[in-house]
Enzyme design. Structure first.
Site, PDB file in Angstrom:
ATOM      1  N   ILE A  10      57.441 -17.604 -37.302  1.00 22.34           N
ATOM      2  CA  ILE A  10      56.036 -17.963 -37.106  1.00 22.34           C
ATOM      3  C   ILE A  10      55.366 -16.878 -36.280  1.00 22.34           C
ATOM      4  CG2 ILE A  10      56.409 -20.447 -37.355  1.00 22.34           C
ATOM      5  CD1 ILE A  10      56.386 -20.665 -34.307  1.00 22.34           C
ATOM      6  N   CYS A  11      54.045 -16.818 -36.385  1.00 21.65           N
ATOM      7  CA  CYS A  11      53.289 -15.775 -35.675  1.00 21.65           C
ATOM      8  C   CYS A  11      53.547 -15.868 -34.172  1.00 21.65           C
ATOM      9  CB  CYS A  11      51.800 -15.912 -35.967  1.00 21.65           C
ATOM     10  SG  CYS A  11      51.388 -15.254 -37.592  1.00 21.65           S
ATOM     11  N   PRO A  12      53.661 -14.732 -33.547  1.00 24.26           N
ATOM     12  CA  PRO A  12      53.308 -13.382 -33.999  1.00 24.26           C
ATOM     13  C   PRO A  12      54.493 -12.561 -34.520  1.00 24.26           C
ATOM     14  CG  PRO A  12      53.605 -13.302 -31.645  1.00 24.26           C
ATOM     15  CD  PRO A  12      53.871 -14.747 -32.081  1.00 24.26           C
ATOM     16  N   ILE A  13      55.655 -13.158 -34.734  1.00 24.46           N
ATOM     17  CA  ILE A  13      56.847 -12.405 -35.139  1.00 24.46           C
ATOM     18  C   ILE A  13      56.617 -11.600 -36.428  1.00 24.46           C
ATOM     19  CG2 ILE A  13      59.295 -12.550 -35.730  1.00 24.46           C
ATOM     20  CD1 ILE A  13      58.598 -13.114 -32.741  1.00 24.46           C
ATOM     21  N   ASN A  43      47.414 -13.949 -41.636  1.00 23.14           N
ATOM     22  CA  ASN A  43      47.354 -12.986 -40.536  1.00 23.14           C
ATOM     23  C   ASN A  43      47.831 -11.606 -40.974  1.00 23.14           C
ATOM     24  OD1 ASN A  43      46.320 -14.854 -38.727  1.00 23.14           O
ATOM     25  ND2 ASN A  43      48.332 -15.464 -37.989  1.00 23.14           N
TER      26      ASN A  43
END
Length: 72
Positions: A10-13, A43
Site C-alpha cells: 500500500i502507498c507509499p511503498i 498514485n
C-alpha cells in the site's frame, strides 16, 4: 524488462519502489510495475504523468494492474 512487484503493497511503498526503479532507467529501457491496489495505481499514474516516459497500463485481471513505463 525489469519488473517491480507491488502486489500487496500500500502507498507509499509502490511510489518509493517506482522512484527507485526510474533512477537507473536509460532511454529506451522499460520497467513493468504490478499492483493490486486501485489507490496505488492512481498514485503511480499521477507520479508518472509529468516525467519523460511512455506509459501503458492494463488491468490484467480484476483489481490487478500492469503498468509498463518506457523512458523516452
Amino acid at each position: 524488462m525489469k519488473k517491480i512487484d507491488c502486489m500487496g503493497d500500500i502507498c507509499p511503498i509502490p511510489i518509493v519502489k517506482t522512484k527507485k526503479g526510474l533512477q537507473n532507467l536509460q532511454t529506451g529501457e522499460s520497467i513493468m510495475i504490478v499492483t493490486d491496489h486501485s489507490c496505488s495505481f492512481e498514485n503511480l499514474m499521477e507520479l508518472l504523468k509529468d516525467r519523460n516516459v511512455k506509459i501503458e497500463s492494463e488491468e490484467v485481471i480484476n483489481g490487478v494492474w500492469e503498468i509498463t513505463v518506457t523512458k523516452l
